[in-house]
Each structure stands twice: as C-alpha cells, then as structure tokens.
Design an enzyme around this catalytic site. Structure first.
Site, PDB file in Angstrom:
ATOM      1  N   GLY A   1      55.878  40.063  40.311  1.00  0.00           N
ATOM      2  CA  GLY A   1      54.820  39.989  41.315  1.00  0.00           C
ATOM      3  C   GLY A   1      53.454  40.027  40.663  1.00  0.00           C
ATOM      4  O   GLY A   1      53.328  39.902  39.449  1.00  0.00           O
ATOM      5  N   ASN A   2      52.426  40.185  41.479  1.00  0.00           N
ATOM      6  CA  ASN A   2      51.076  40.371  40.937  1.00  0.00           C
ATOM      7  C   ASN A   2      50.308  41.302  41.850  1.00  0.00           C
ATOM      8  O   ASN A   2      50.809  41.714  42.890  1.00  0.00           O
ATOM      9  CB  ASN A   2      50.376  39.020  40.751  1.00  0.00           C
ATOM     10  CG  ASN A   2      50.121  38.307  42.066  1.00  0.00           C
ATOM     11  OD1 ASN A   2      49.327  38.759  42.893  1.00  0.00           O
ATOM     12  ND2 ASN A   2      50.814  37.200  42.286  1.00  0.00           N
ATOM     13  N   ARG A   3      49.093  41.653  41.440  1.00  0.00           N
ATOM     14  CA  ARG A   3      48.372  42.739  42.101  1.00  0.00           C
ATOM     15  C   ARG A   3      47.532  42.315  43.287  1.00  0.00           C
ATOM     16  O   ARG A   3      46.765  43.114  43.822  1.00  0.00           O
ATOM     17  CB  ARG A   3      47.496  43.452  41.067  1.00  0.00           C
ATOM     18  CG  ARG A   3      48.354  44.273  40.113  1.00  0.00           C
ATOM     19  CD  ARG A   3      47.617  44.602  38.842  1.00  0.00           C
ATOM     20  NE  ARG A   3      46.405  45.354  39.085  1.00  0.00           N
ATOM     21  CZ  ARG A   3      45.757  46.048  38.174  1.00  0.00           C
ATOM     22  NH1 ARG A   3      46.248  46.111  36.933  1.00  0.00           N
ATOM     23  NH2 ARG A   3      44.655  46.678  38.471  1.00  0.00           N
TER      24      ARG A   3
END
Ligand code: CTP
Ligand code: CA
Length: 230
Positions: free
Chosen positions: A33-35
C-alpha cells in the site's frame, strides 16, 4: 427557513474524482500500500458537489469517511480503480485523478494461500499496473471533454517532472505538489501546489486542501465554460 442555493459554478456538470491509496494484495493477509489518506481527493469531491456538480467519488482503502452527498464507489486495487473509472468516463464532464495509484502489483496476482516464511530472504516479482490517467488521455485523444486533471507528488525538480507528466499523459492540468516540504503531502491538512497547464505555471502558497480544492473546481468550471459545446 430559507433554502440556501449552492454557488453553482458546476451546476449540471458531472465530475468523477478518485482518492486514496490502492492496495495490491500479495496473499490473503498481506498487501502493498501507500500512505495516501484520500483527504485531497475527498476535498475536491466535496467542493465540486458544493458548486452544484453531480459527483462520483472512486475511493480506495482509507479510513476517512466518505463524504455525504457524494456517490461513493469503493475499490481496493489499481485494477479495480481502473475498471470503476472506465465505467464512468463516458458520462462525465471532468475527471480528477487524486488517487495515489500503485505503480506495481505482484506479478500474476495475489497468492491464493498465505505465503509461509522460510529461511533466507523473499523475492517478490512485481509488474506494472495500468496508468489510469494516461489511459484516459489516450482515450480522450484530441477532444476537449472530459476535462482531465492529474496530480504529481515530487521531491525534486517538481515543475519539470509535472510538466513532462502533463504532456506524456495528455491531460489539461497537473496539480504539482512539493512533498519534500513541511506542510505538504500525505498526512497533513495543507498543501503547497502549482498548476501546470499548456498555458504555463501558477504557484500557490501553503494553504488548506479545501482551498486548493476550490481552485481545482474553479479551473474545471472555467475550462468547461470555455469549450464551444461547454
Ligand atoms: N496515476 C494513474 N495510474 C497509475 C499511476 C498514476 O492514474 N497507475 C495518476 C495519479 O493519480 C496522478 C498522476 O497519474 O494523478 C501522477 O501520478 P504520479 O505517481 O505522480 O506519477 P507517475 O506517472 O506514476 O510517475 P512516478 O510515480 O514515477 O513519479
Ligand atoms: Ca506513481
């Protein structure tokens, strides 16, 4: 009581906004995922609706609440987001790609069973996802509609990368963010942005994401008003 009419620069328009990260599953319990929080895209969706637009929000996996008054389609992966955008693209007047779409996904898809640990390291092979915004630019070709807006989060040569992205993806506006500076980027309520268009660059001070969203809505309204059949 009086019904207060919304300002209405986008009254009668349909706007599609993507927001949030995408999650690319490795196996039934793990993902890449990413932030991204989705805050910027949700702010754009809320503002477009406030300006009278009929808004569809394609929202990746984030814990922020989908806004009231906006039709929300939940997706998880880049592939699902691409499908949701493709299903809506013919019907809308503008598309704002604020989602932080994964560039890579596990090759061959997620493992069907949980990957068990072994001695030594683990190498995962990734493959490229579809660039949704570039796909929209190719599909639109030389037509003026729908208006296409993308984002570029950069840490160096912000305007250079942003303007190359705008040309490569064939879109009208890239909202360039300098995420290397405090007060910009993923986990804050503010942004430091520039608009990169065919006409040039316009830079804005540190401001709330809601204020930047209002600039984006105004850009779309102007652009639609300027096109012949607008
Ligand atoms: N984007 C997209 N589909 C992808 C990747 C990005 O639609 N698979 C969109 C983003 O939503 C954003 C724009 O393209 O509006 C730019 O995203 P960004 O990550 O800044 O650029 P990339 O082209 O992915 O290049 P890089 O990450 O290498 O800087
Ligand atoms: Ca990227």
């Amino acid at each position: 009581l009086r019904i207060i009419e919304p300002p209405g620069a986008l009254r009668g328009r349909r706007v599609l906004v993507t927001a949030g990260p995408t999650y690319e599953d490795l196996d039934p319990v793990r993902y890449l995922g990413n932030r991204s929080s989705g805050r910027m895209g949700v702010a754009v969706a809320v503002e477009a609706a406030r300006q009278g637009a009929e808004v569809t929000l394609v929202l990746g996996p984030t814990s922020i609440a989908p806004p009231a008054g906006v039709k929300t389609v939940r997706v998880r992966s880049a592939r699902e987001m691409h499908a949701a955008v493709t299903a809506e693209r013919e019907a809308v007047d503008a598309i704002v790609m604020s989602a932080a779409v994964a560039d890579y996904t596990p090759a061959g898809g997620a493992a069907s069973d949980k990957v068990k640990k072994q001695d030594g390291g683990l190498t995962v092979t990734l493959e490229r996802t579809v660039d949704i915004l570039a796909d929209l630019g190719r599909w639109r070709a030389d037509r003026p509609s729908p208006v296409l807006v993308g984002f570029a989060a950069e840490t160096t040569d912000v305007l250079g990368y942003a303007s190359r992205k705008r040309e490569a993806k064939r879109v009208d506006l890239i909202v360039a963010n300098d995420v290397g500076q405090p007060g910009a980027g993923f986990e804050v309520e503010t942004n430091i942005a520039s608009f990169v268009t065919a006409e040039g660059v316009q830079s804005f001070p540190l401001e709330a994401k809601a204020a930047l969203a209002a600039r984006i809505a105004a850009y779309i309204a102007e652009r639609l008003a300027a096109t012949a059949d607008g």
